[in-house]
Design an enzyme around this catalytic site. Sequence first.
Site, PDB file in Angstrom:
ATOM      1  N   GLU A  74      -1.057  -5.923   8.457  1.00  0.00           N
ATOM      2  CA  GLU A  74       0.276  -6.089   8.918  1.00  0.00           C
ATOM      3  C   GLU A  74       1.251  -5.341   7.720  1.00  0.00           C
ATOM      4  OE1 GLU A  74       1.404 -10.085   8.900  1.00  0.00           O
ATOM      5  OE2 GLU A  74      -0.339 -10.605   9.899  1.00  0.00           O
TER       6      GLU A  74
ATOM      7  N   GLY B  59      -3.326  -9.158   0.897  1.00  0.00           N
ATOM      8  CA  GLY B  59      -4.355  -8.715  -0.156  1.00  0.00           C
ATOM      9  C   GLY B  59      -3.835  -8.850  -1.441  1.00  0.00           C
TER      10      GLY B  59
ATOM     11  N   LEU C  72       3.704 -18.055  -8.804  1.00  0.00           N
ATOM     12  CA  LEU C  72       3.431 -19.225  -9.838  1.00  0.00           C
ATOM     13  C   LEU C  72       2.636 -20.549  -8.922  1.00  0.00           C
ATOM     14  CD1 LEU C  72       3.507 -19.917 -12.714  1.00  0.00           C
ATOM     15  CD2 LEU C  72       5.987 -20.874 -12.238  1.00  0.00           C
TER      16      LEU C  72
ATOM     17  N   CYS D 252       2.495 -14.999   6.687  1.00  0.00           N
ATOM     18  CA  CYS D 252       1.633 -13.729   6.272  1.00  0.00           C
ATOM     19  C   CYS D 252       0.138 -13.774   6.852  1.00  0.00           C
ATOM     20  CB  CYS D 252       1.620 -13.440   4.770  1.00  0.00           C
ATOM     21  SG  CYS D 252       3.270 -13.741   3.783  1.00  0.00           S
TER      22      CYS D 252
HETATM   23  N1  SAH Z   1      -1.723 -11.432  -3.437  1.00  0.00           N
HETATM   24  C1  SAH Z   1      -0.282 -11.259  -3.857  1.00  0.00           C
HETATM   25  C2  SAH Z   1       0.702 -11.110  -2.448  1.00  0.00           C
HETATM   26  C3  SAH Z   1       0.619 -11.997  -1.703  1.00  0.00           C
HETATM   27  S1  SAH Z   1       1.743 -12.442  -0.504  1.00  0.00           S
HETATM   28  C4  SAH Z   1       0.206 -12.682  -4.522  1.00  0.00           C
HETATM   29  O1  SAH Z   1      -0.609 -13.559  -4.747  1.00  0.00           O
HETATM   30  O2  SAH Z   1       1.623 -12.750  -5.182  1.00  0.00           O
HETATM   31  C5  SAH Z   1       3.247 -12.830  -1.282  1.00  0.00           C
HETATM   32  C6  SAH Z   1       3.705 -14.300  -1.525  1.00  0.00           C
HETATM   33  O3  SAH Z   1       3.698 -15.277  -0.481  1.00  0.00           O
HETATM   34  C7  SAH Z   1       2.849 -14.940  -2.469  1.00  0.00           C
HETATM   35  O4  SAH Z   1       3.605 -15.658  -3.617  1.00  0.00           O
HETATM   36  C8  SAH Z   1       1.995 -15.817  -1.725  1.00  0.00           C
HETATM   37  O5  SAH Z   1       1.439 -16.993  -2.541  1.00  0.00           O
HETATM   38  C9  SAH Z   1       2.942 -16.296  -0.740  1.00  0.00           C
HETATM   39  N2  SAH Z   1       2.365 -16.823   0.438  1.00  0.00           N
HETATM   40  C10 SAH Z   1       1.269 -16.656   0.930  1.00  0.00           C
HETATM   41  N3  SAH Z   1       1.057 -17.339   2.223  1.00  0.00           N
HETATM   42  C11 SAH Z   1       2.290 -18.070   2.075  1.00  0.00           C
HETATM   43  C12 SAH Z   1       2.520 -19.273   2.975  1.00  0.00           C
HETATM   44  N4  SAH Z   1       1.785 -19.625   4.155  1.00  0.00           N
HETATM   45  N5  SAH Z   1       3.969 -19.971   2.801  1.00  0.00           N
HETATM   46  C13 SAH Z   1       4.619 -19.286   1.804  1.00  0.00           C
HETATM   47  N6  SAH Z   1       4.282 -18.514   0.742  1.00  0.00           N
HETATM   48  C14 SAH Z   1       3.123 -17.901   1.029  1.00  0.00           C
END
Ligand code: SAH
Length: 352
Positions: free
Chosen positions: A93, A160, A216, A334
């Site tokens: 995506e 990722g 975090l 996502c």
């Molecule tokens: N691997 C990276 C990028 C991930 S996606 C990371 O961990 O930061 C970007 C952000 O979206 C991250 O903060 C992730 O924790 C958050 N995220 C993923 N799925 C989510 C969801 N269902 N609801 C809210 N935030 C989400």
Amino acid sequence: MDKVDIRSFTYEKLCGLMADMGEKRYRADQVFEWLHKRKETSFDNMTNLPKKLRDEICAAYDIYTVSPVKILSSGLDGTRKYLHMLKDGNVIETVLLRYDYGNSVCISSQVGCRMGCRFCASTIDGLERNLTAGEMAGQIYSVEADINERVGHVVVMGSGEPLDNYDSFTDFIDIITDGRGAGIGGRNITVSTCGIAPNIRRLADRGYAITLALSLHAADDDLRRQIMPIANSYSLKEVTDACRYYFDTTGRRITLEYSLIEGVNDRMEDISGLIRIAKELGGHVNLIPVNPIDERDYRSTGAKAVSAIKNKLEKNRINVTIRREMGRDIQGACGQLRRGFIRENVSGETDA
Ligand code: SAH
């Protein structure tokens, strides 16, 4: 995947390659410009290269394709979600977000993910493979070709974990910030990580001007370990020390991402912990009401409570934003667009 992806070569590496092929250095400039400035995807069209050189490149190298197979467009705010198919049939995506300051693209860094965060859809089937640097850049170029406009901002926040694909990720940054190519300013790039502490430090030492966002999501180790398995490898202290090092080395303020899950990480003591860490790091806080996914029963903190948390942070003089939900009409958390596509096309099931 036998041939190597030439779009993944940084300018320096391309110079090395041309030297190995017995070519002059300016050939590297030409190839780099074709790939990353004109965003050409066929060697045949690189007409200022001698046919012999094109044939030689063609024999050993490839340009890994990133082709849109499905595009969802929001009628509300112009957000566009792309399902991109890769050379080997994997799908990823990419999202285009339109802001008043310009076009921003959110790219994926891996096919799937092995970090296992409990609330995230991208990780459910684990990691399929890393993306090449060229496949990361290719997502941006594909969006540009679709909208016929330049993309000036990039966030590496799709599926990722970029710092789990460190070498390709840093090559990607070298490539897209290079003035001979796309020339995207480092200040316009944000990378989000779940907190692989040693690689945060390595990234700091590279001297980029990119913004680091730390996922975090919990301010104490026990809770963080429950929702983010990576916390078993690196304690909050190790991660926040690495972020402090990033800030001290680069001068770039850290963004702290905090996805609010009702009853899990939105209690008073959680928010006090968040305030403490934000103050220690001098970081900006981005609150994200969790986007519920089918596979888990997490619910988002309600809108009123989210505002109250924002106010509390502001009273503590912390710079805070609530992530604006864009493309509400085409949303899915996502990784869900991809999962839906795989369900429909591979297992024959359809989305409800
Ligand atoms: N691997 C990276 C990028 C991930 S996606 C990371 O961990 O930061 C970007 C952000 O979206 C991250 O903060 C992730 O924790 C958050 N995220 C993923 N799925 C989510 C969801 N269902 N609801 C809210 N935030 C989400």
